[in-house]
Every structure is written in structure tokens, then in C-alpha cells.
Design a protein around this motif. Structure first.
Motif, mmCIF file in Angstrom:
data_model
loop_
_atom_site.group_PDB
_atom_site.id
_atom_site.type_symbol
_atom_site.label_atom_id
_atom_site.label_comp_id
_atom_site.label_asym_id
_atom_site.label_seq_id
_atom_site.Cartn_x
_atom_site.Cartn_y
_atom_site.Cartn_z
ATOM 1 N N TYR A 9 51.512 -33.486 107.981
ATOM 2 C CA TYR A 9 50.192 -33.008 107.533
ATOM 3 C C TYR A 9 49.213 -33.020 108.706
ATOM 4 N N ASP A 10 49.206 -34.122 109.437
ATOM 5 C CA ASP A 10 48.275 -34.257 110.576
ATOM 6 C C ASP A 10 48.546 -33.186 111.640
ATOM 7 N N ILE A 11 49.818 -32.971 111.940
ATOM 8 C CA ILE A 11 50.145 -31.983 112.993
ATOM 9 C C ILE A 11 49.681 -30.588 112.551
ATOM 10 N N ASP A 12 49.948 -30.284 111.284
ATOM 11 C CA ASP A 12 49.531 -28.948 110.798
ATOM 12 C C ASP A 12 48.018 -28.768 110.900
ATOM 13 N N GLN A 13 47.276 -29.833 110.553
ATOM 14 C CA GLN A 13 45.808 -29.754 110.623
ATOM 15 C C GLN A 13 45.360 -29.498 112.060
ATOM 16 N N GLU A 15 47.336 -28.426 114.747
ATOM 17 C CA GLU A 15 48.035 -27.413 115.551
ATOM 18 C C GLU A 15 48.280 -26.107 114.810
ATOM 19 N N GLY A 16 47.955 -26.065 113.518
ATOM 20 C CA GLY A 16 48.178 -24.825 112.760
ATOM 21 C C GLY A 16 49.659 -24.542 112.510
ATOM 22 N N SER A 17 50.489 -25.562 112.542
ATOM 23 C CA SER A 17 51.929 -25.385 112.298
ATOM 24 C C SER A 17 52.208 -25.447 110.793
ATOM 25 N N ASP A 18 53.482 -25.351 110.408
ATOM 26 C CA ASP A 18 53.786 -25.421 108.963
ATOM 27 C C ASP A 18 54.851 -26.486 108.662
ATOM 28 N N TYR A 19 54.775 -27.584 109.385
ATOM 29 C CA TYR A 19 55.756 -28.659 109.190
ATOM 30 C C TYR A 19 55.660 -29.298 107.800
ATOM 31 N N HIS A 20 54.434 -29.397 107.271
ATOM 32 C CA HIS A 20 54.276 -30.166 106.037
ATOM 33 C C HIS A 20 54.998 -29.493 104.862
#
Ligand code: SF4
Ligand code: FE
Length: 494
Positions: free
Chosen positions: A118-122, A124-129
Motif C-alpha cells: 500500500y505504501d509503495i503504491d501511494q 510510486e504509483g505502482s499496483d503492488y497492493h
């Protein structure tokens, strides 16, 4: 309801082609090897108790994603109550098995990955979550036993991952493909991995920007090509091959059956990759995992100590010392130490708070304090148990001595204490205490979830010493006196 039975768990292990080695030899089926069997039996208990109506509330929970009742070991903590129930579950399982039941590492890793994706997506705009949630849904549905893998071999301790002569001393990505990554390296002290369905791989340390290849988190099936487990030796473990009571805890074993897990160029498809190069989030991921896991020890070791205290108390009856006031006081000391760590774990959980992703984190100062106390109290509780049980713990004859007619009567006669109890009872208790206070148990208590110094550094950081100094200044020199109260004159000038 997606809850495996114990038999389904063991059958599902048999279906996997896990590549494992025990004492240098390749194992055909981990589910059928006597060195691993007690640890499998312990995990099977976690599955069994989830079906017991009296434990439903503690062992199972409604999934926040599907609304289905799932095993608490696959759940994302949604409230402080969830955190408290987790500690209660650990104490129950500790009381039931008297040892480590292994599934908590995977549980805390699931929560840590849920939060960090969740933190990375917030950031970096990724879609890991979303990717992780899809994986989690499968874990819950299949009620998987997962192991978390964090501790790298680390090589030269004064050097960072990127400075090592051998770059594989920390797990890293050696190839990035369109459809996934290839990882290489090893994780040590891996609890339960050898009898798991899958491993959650995470970095074990904070990383610098240039250490991109080491910033990898992913889920790997236990039988994926290139994964192999090398089982660790424990004190007295060849007794498992003999059977009988000399093993100490014959049904459930000592600690969790730790192994070295090697990733010999393992391909991980994109849908199972949850961090790939985002170095700035590695330290937070380690911190999430470690904080949750450190609180656990007040629960699991609390349950284990309940069994040890019970065995010790019974030993005093067998010896005929149970009415002695000093003996009773020493039992109180064991209880006191045990309840102190349990209370801290419950406190850390009750004071839990939501992270950005909605998952609940335990209060970190108390969680670290739990683990710090465990590094001492488990030794101390063991010391008192040895004290009360006597030197016989270290010198008693093997169980087979009772089967040899030439010596059996002597062994019986000269180990007999309180005639209300059979001699074998004393031996069984002694063996349990001997094994459950062995170096294997102690070292797990001191180094599991991070070595003592790791907690001390966090505790000092969280203590806000400057604020405490300000408190002292205010109390001693403060100018908030209420006029009209009978205060003594202050003689020291400010
Ligand atoms: Fe769970 Fe305790 Fe074993 Fe860690 S040491 S896996 S918290 S039982
Ligand atoms: Fe542990």
C-alpha cells in the motif's frame, strides 16, 4: 468455509515436491520424515483447533476482503481486538503444544506485505497492493501454511549488501524479465519453511538507492524450481529417530524445525512480486514485520512457559518438595515473569493503531519491550525450573534402561521419590524440562524476531529522552505552582 483439516494439511504437503535435506541426506517426503514429523504435527494443531467450536472466536475470523470465516493465521489485523485475539491464540497454541507452532512468521509477513505494498503504491504509483490482495485471497481460500523469510546470511558483518565480496550474501534479483524476476541467495533460521506451502521473501535490512537488486519481496511456492531446504540440527535431535520419551516433547518437538532455505536462481512471476527495486521502503517493511513479531513472544512463550511451569510444579510433587515455602516462592517467580511478558503483549495489542492501509499495528515500544524481556525471562524461567528439578535433569539414564532386566530394578529403585508417582513419570517430566530448556529453545528466545540489541536500539529511539529530560526539569524547577498552596520555600536559585 476455507479451513483445512489437519489431515488435509499433511496430505497437501505430500503433494508438494519439496526439495529438502536432513543431516546431509535428500528427503523423499518431508511429511513422512521422523526429524520433521513433530514440527508438522504442531502446525497440524493450528488447523485442528480452528475447527473446535470453543476456540472459534480466537482461531478464526471474518475476512475483511470476502466476509468468509478464515483462519486467523491468514488474516490482516483489522482492529486492536484482532491483535489481542492473536496473542490469545498464541498462548492457547503454546499451551496446547508446548513449543513453536511456526505459522506466526507467515502471518506477520502477510500483514507487513499488505502494508508495504500500500505504501509503495501511494509513493510510486505502482499496483503492488491489488496484486498482493489477489494473492492473499488465494492464501485465505486455501488456508495455506506460509513461512516468512527475512534473515540473510549477511557475510562480512561490517559490510553492506552491495559491498560484500560475494553479492549473494543477501537475497537479490539476478535477472529481470518481462514476466517476472529471478532471485538468488539464501535465508537462514527459517522457521517452518520446510513444512510450508510457500515462503514470503522479504529484505532483511534497510537499503541504499544503489542496492536496488536487493529490494525484493515476493511469494515463492515451497516446491518451486531452485528452492531447497537444508534442515538445521538441534540438541538431542537424533533421539527423534529412537522414539520414546527421551525426545522430551515427542509429539510436538523442540522449537520450530528451522532450516536454511536456498534460492538457487528461482523464477518468480510478476503476480507474486510485491517489491522490485523500491529501496526506500525496505527498512519500513523490516520494521513492520519485526514490530508485529516481537509482540508475539509474550503469547507463544507465555503458553510454552505455562507448560514448563506445570511440568516443574508436577516435578516438585514427584520429588515431595511441593509444600516447601521456598519451592512455592520459586514457582511464583516463574509465574510472575511469564505474566509480565504476556501482559506487555496484550498491552501492545490493546494500544494498537491503524496504518495507512487500514491494518492495525501494535504499539511499538511495548512490543519491543516484550521481546527484550523474553530474551531474559525465558532463560530465567528455565533456570528456576532447573533449580527446582535437581541435578537428575542432566544425569538421568536413557529410557531404554528401564527395558533391560539386568538394570531396570536399580534404575527404578534409585530414582523413586514420592511413592505416589512412578519413576517413569519423573523421567518423562525430566526429559521434557531438559529438552524444552535446551540451547535450541534459549537461542530462539534470544535471537528470534531480532537479537536483543535490535530491540534496545528501537526502544531508545522511541523513548524520546529529550522529552523525559524536559519532564524532569519541569517537575523540579517548574513555575506552575498554584498560589495559596502550602509549598516549602525553594532554596536553590534557578
Ligand atoms: Fe510463532 Fe512464537 Fe514460533 Fe515465532 S517463536 S513462529 S511467534 S510460536
Ligand atoms: Fe520465533
Amino acid at each position: 468455509m476455507p479451513l483445512k483439516t489437519p489431515v488435509q494439511y499433511v496430505d497437501s504437503l505430500r503433494e508438494l515436491k519439496i526439495r529438502a535435506y536432513v543431516n546431509g541426506e535428500r528427503v523423499d517426503s518431508v511429511a513422512d520424515h521422523p526429524a520433521i514429523a513433530p514440527h508438522i504435527n504442531t502446525v497440524a494443531k493450528t488447523y485442528e483447533l480452528a475447527h473446535a467450536p470453543e476456540h472459534r472466536d480466537v482461531m478464526t475470523v471474518e475476512s475483511h476482503m470476502t466476509g468468509e470465516r478464515v483462519h486467523r493465521y491468514t488474516h490482516i489485523f483489522q482492529s486492536a481486538d484482532d491483535l489481542v485475539k492473536k496473542i490469545q491464540m498464541l498462548r492457547l497454541l503454546g499451551q496446547t503444544t508446548g513449543t513453536c507452532f511456526q505459522r506466526c512468521v507467515g502471518l506477520d509477513a502477510l500483514n507487513a506485505l499488505y502494508a508495504i505494498t500500500y505504501d509503495i503504491d501511494q509513493g510510486e504509483g505502482s499496483d503492488y497492493h491489488q496484486r498482493f490482495r489477489a494473492y492473499l485471497a488465494q492464501v485465505q481460500k486455501a488456508d495455506l501454511m506460509l513461512a516468512g523469510a527475512m534473515t540473510d546470511p549477511k557475510g562480512h558483518r561490517a559490510l553492506r549488501p552491495s559491498q560484500q565480496e560475494d553479492p549473494d550474501q543477501f537475497v537479490r534479483v539476478v535477472e529481470r524479465r518481462e514476466d517476472g524476476v529471478v532471485i538468488r541467495g539464501a535465508k537462514l533460521h527459517n522457521t517452518g519453511g520446510i513444512n510450508s506451502h510457500g515462503i514470503l521473501v522479504m529484505p532483511g535490512t534497510g537499503l541504499k538507492e544503489e542496492e536496488r537488486d536487493y529490494a525484493v519481496a515476493c511469494a515463492v511456492p515451497a516446491d518451486a524450481a531452485g528452492v531447497l531446504f537444508i534442515f538445521g540440527r538441534q540438541s538431542n535431535d537424533s533421539r527423534k529417530l529412537e522414539g520414546g520419551c527421551d525426545i522430551g516433547n515427542p509429539r510436538f518437538g523442540v522449537v520450530g524445525g528451522e532450516a536454511m532455505v536456498v534460492f538457487d536462481d528461482v523464477f518468480v512471476p510478476n503476480e507474486r512480486v510485491f517489491m522490485n527495486g523500491e529501496t526506500g521502503y525496505a527498512a519500513t517493511l523490516v520494521n513492520y514485520f519485526a514490530t508485529w513479531h516481537r509482540a508475539n513472544y509474550g503469547g507463544c512463550k507465555g503458553g510454552n512457559a505455562d507448560v514448563l511451569i506445570g511440568a516443574t510444579a508436577k516435578m516438585t510433587k514427584v520429588l515431595g518438595t511441593e509444600r516447601n515455602a521456598v519451592v512455592r516462592d520459586k514457582l511464583i517467580e516463574m509465574i510472575h515473569m511469564n505474566e509480565t511478558t504476556y501482559a506487555s503483549a496484550i498491552g501492545a495489542s490493546a494500544m494498537g493503531y491503524p496504518l495507512l492501509c487500514g491494518a492495525y499495528m501494535v504499539e511499538p515500544m511495548m512490543a519491543n519491550t516484550v521481546k527484550q524481556n523474553i530474551t531474559r525471562n525465558v532463560y530465567e524461567i528455565g533456570r528456576v525450573s532447573h533449580d527446582l528439578s535437581g541435578g537428575f535433569l542432566a544425569t538421568m539414564p536413557g529410557e531404554k534402561s528401564f527395558d533391560n532386566p539386568e538394570i531396570a530394578r536399580f534404575v527404578e529403585k534409585y530414582h523413586q521419590a514420592n511413592p505416589e508417582y512412578e519413576t517413569r513419570e519423573r523421567v518423562k517430566l525430566g526429559r521434557y524440562i531438559e529438552n524444552m530448556t535446551s540451547v535450541t529453545t534459549m537461542v530462539e528466545a534470544i535471537h528470534g524476531a531480532g537479537s536483543p540489541q535490535a530491540q534496545r536500539i528501537v526502544m531508545l529511539g522511541l523513548a524520546e529522552i529529550d522529552k523525559k529530560i524536559a519532564m524532569a526539569d519541569q517537575v523540579i524547577d517548574g513555575d506552575d505552582d498554584v498560589e495559596g498552596l502550602p509549598l516549602p520555600e525553594r532554596r536553590v536559585d534557578k
